[in-house]
Design a protein around this motif. Structure first.
Motif, PDB file in Angstrom:
ATOM      1  N   ALA A 130       0.836  -1.214   0.000  1.00 22.32           N
ATOM      2  CA  ALA A 130       0.000   0.000   0.000  1.00 22.32           C
ATOM      3  C   ALA A 130       0.865   1.256   0.000  1.00 22.32           C
ATOM      4  O   ALA A 130       0.538   2.245  -0.685  1.00 22.32           O
ATOM      5  N   GLN A 131       1.965   1.233   0.738  1.00 25.95           N
ATOM      6  CA  GLN A 131       2.830   2.408   0.809  1.00 25.95           C
ATOM      7  C   GLN A 131       3.517   2.678  -0.525  1.00 25.95           C
ATOM      8  O   GLN A 131       3.656   3.830  -0.953  1.00 25.95           O
ATOM      9  N   VAL A 132       3.937   1.622  -1.198  1.00 23.38           N
ATOM     10  CA  VAL A 132       4.555   1.770  -2.520  1.00 23.38           C
ATOM     11  C   VAL A 132       3.532   2.356  -3.503  1.00 23.38           C
ATOM     12  O   VAL A 132       3.844   3.284  -4.260  1.00 23.38           O
ATOM     13  N   LEU A 133       2.316   1.835  -3.482  1.00 22.67           N
ATOM     14  CA  LEU A 133       1.283   2.357  -4.379  1.00 22.67           C
ATOM     15  C   LEU A 133       0.938   3.808  -4.054  1.00 22.67           C
ATOM     16  O   LEU A 133       0.690   4.614  -4.959  1.00 22.67           O
ATOM     17  N   SER A 134       0.964   4.158  -2.790  1.00 23.32           N
ATOM     18  CA  SER A 134       0.735   5.544  -2.388  1.00 23.32           C
ATOM     19  C   SER A 134       1.820   6.452  -2.957  1.00 23.32           C
ATOM     20  O   SER A 134       1.538   7.557  -3.433  1.00 23.32           O
ATOM     21  N   ALA A 135       3.058   5.997  -2.924  1.00 24.38           N
ATOM     22  CA  ALA A 135       4.172   6.778  -3.490  1.00 24.38           C
ATOM     23  C   ALA A 135       3.970   6.971  -4.988  1.00 24.38           C
ATOM     24  O   ALA A 135       4.202   8.068  -5.525  1.00 24.38           O
ATOM     25  N   MET A 136       3.526   5.920  -5.668  1.00 23.35           N
ATOM     26  CA  MET A 136       3.293   6.025  -7.107  1.00 23.35           C
ATOM     27  C   MET A 136       2.216   7.057  -7.415  1.00 23.35           C
ATOM     28  O   MET A 136       2.359   7.848  -8.352  1.00 23.35           O
ATOM     29  N   ARG A 137       1.155   7.040  -6.628  1.00 25.45           N
ATOM     30  CA  ARG A 137       0.050   7.987  -6.861  1.00 25.45           C
ATOM     31  C   ARG A 137       0.472   9.421  -6.563  1.00 25.45           C
ATOM     32  O   ARG A 137       0.073  10.352  -7.266  1.00 25.45           O
ATOM     33  N   ALA A 138       1.266   9.595  -5.520  1.00 21.53           N
ATOM     34  CA  ALA A 138       1.671  10.943  -5.108  1.00 21.53           C
ATOM     35  C   ALA A 138       2.726  11.547  -6.030  1.00 21.53           C
ATOM     36  O   ALA A 138       2.861  12.773  -6.089  1.00 21.53           O
ATOM     37  N   HIS A 139       3.450  10.704  -6.753  1.00 14.89           N
ATOM     38  CA  HIS A 139       4.577  11.195  -7.565  1.00 14.89           C
ATOM     39  C   HIS A 139       4.515  10.618  -8.981  1.00 14.89           C
ATOM     40  O   HIS A 139       5.491  10.065  -9.483  1.00 14.89           O
ATOM     41  N   GLU A 140       3.363  10.787  -9.609  1.00 13.57           N
ATOM     42  CA  GLU A 140       3.159  10.231 -10.950  1.00 13.57           C
ATOM     43  C   GLU A 140       4.122  10.799 -11.981  1.00 13.57           C
ATOM     44  O   GLU A 140       4.427  10.130 -12.973  1.00 13.57           O
ATOM     45  N   THR A 141       4.623  12.012 -11.765  1.00 12.97           N
ATOM     46  CA  THR A 141       5.530  12.627 -12.743  1.00 12.97           C
ATOM     47  C   THR A 141       6.996  12.333 -12.464  1.00 12.97           C
ATOM     48  O   THR A 141       7.861  12.742 -13.238  1.00 12.97           O
ATOM     49  N   SER A 142       7.304  11.627 -11.403  1.00  8.76           N
ATOM     50  CA  SER A 142       8.689  11.310 -11.065  1.00  8.76           C
ATOM     51  C   SER A 142       9.076   9.947 -11.629  1.00  8.76           C
ATOM     52  O   SER A 142       8.616   8.904 -11.144  1.00  8.76           O
ATOM     53  N   ALA A 143       9.912   9.953 -12.643  1.00 13.40           N
ATOM     54  CA  ALA A 143      10.358   8.690 -13.242  1.00 13.40           C
ATOM     55  C   ALA A 143      11.093   7.828 -12.222  1.00 13.40           C
ATOM     56  O   ALA A 143      10.952   6.601 -12.222  1.00 13.40           O
ATOM     57  N   GLY A 144      11.874   8.463 -11.340  1.00 11.16           N
ATOM     58  CA  GLY A 144      12.617   7.706 -10.339  1.00 11.16           C
ATOM     59  C   GLY A 144      11.702   6.973  -9.371  1.00 11.16           C
ATOM     60  O   GLY A 144      11.924   5.799  -9.046  1.00 11.16           O
ATOM     61  N   VAL A 145      10.663   7.657  -8.897  1.00 14.94           N
ATOM     62  CA  VAL A 145       9.709   7.007  -7.995  1.00 14.94           C
ATOM     63  C   VAL A 145       9.006   5.874  -8.736  1.00 14.94           C
ATOM     64  O   VAL A 145       8.891   4.754  -8.210  1.00 14.94           O
TER      65      VAL A 145
END
Length: 177
Positions: A130-145
């Motif tokens: 869930a935390q990884v998916l939250s990071a993806m949602r919060a930083h959709e424009t960050s290729a590194g994330v």
């Protein structure tokens, strides 16, 4: 390690020491074992506890944990067993808006879970998917994330039915696509 012990309250010393440990352990199995054996893991975890509000310390500490764990099953077990998993997830929650912390934490979760069934389970049970998916949602424009989050999802779900279900149930397929 002496600098970390002597200057535990210094954000700069702790952050830069974590970066030094990253570099010293990167692609060097013997140094990984030496660093952990001499108390380096405990000092990195202590830095994370002492400087929870510092995104720099949290990010650099995740980077050190990543390097200490890559291709080192014993260190992966020790990091998770000694509280590193909880601290990485705590760093992600405390610094949700910081793409660098999210990127480095996702990379660390990927390494901790890679080819380690027990850690896959522990990370999944602790809410890591869930935390990884939250990071993806919060930083959709960050290729590194996105890169390191996808790597973490791969690592956590590879040959692990429960985490595969977690990824699907929590919207991970849509995030990857």
């Amino acid at each position: 390690l002496s600098a970390m012990r002597a200057h535990g309250t210094s954000v700069d010393v702790q952050g830069h020491a974590c970066l030094a440990l990253f570099s010293l352990s990167c692609n060097h199995a013997e140094n990984k074992s030496r660093i952990v054996g001499k108390g380096g893991l405990a000092l990195v975890l202590s830095a994370m506890r002492a400087h929870e509000t510092s995104a720099d310390v949290q990010g650099h500490a995740c980077w050190a944990l990543l390097s200490l764990s890559v291709n080192h099953a014993e260190n992966k077990s020790r990091i998770v067993g000694e509280g590193g998993l909880a601290l990485v997830l705590s760093a992600m929650r405390a610094h949700e808006a910081n793409a660098r912390v999210q990127e480095y934490a996702c990379a660390t979760l990927s390494s901790l879970g890679a080819y380690h069934a027990e850690n896959q389970s522990r990370i999944g049970d602790a809410g890591g998917v869930a935390q990884v998916l939250s990071a993806m949602r919060a930083h959709e424009t960050s290729a590194g994330v996105q890169e390191h989050a996808c790597s973490a999802l791969w690592s956590l779900s590879s040959n692990h039915a429960e985490n595969q279900s977690r990824v699907v149930d929590e919207g991970g397929v849509a995030q990857v696509l």
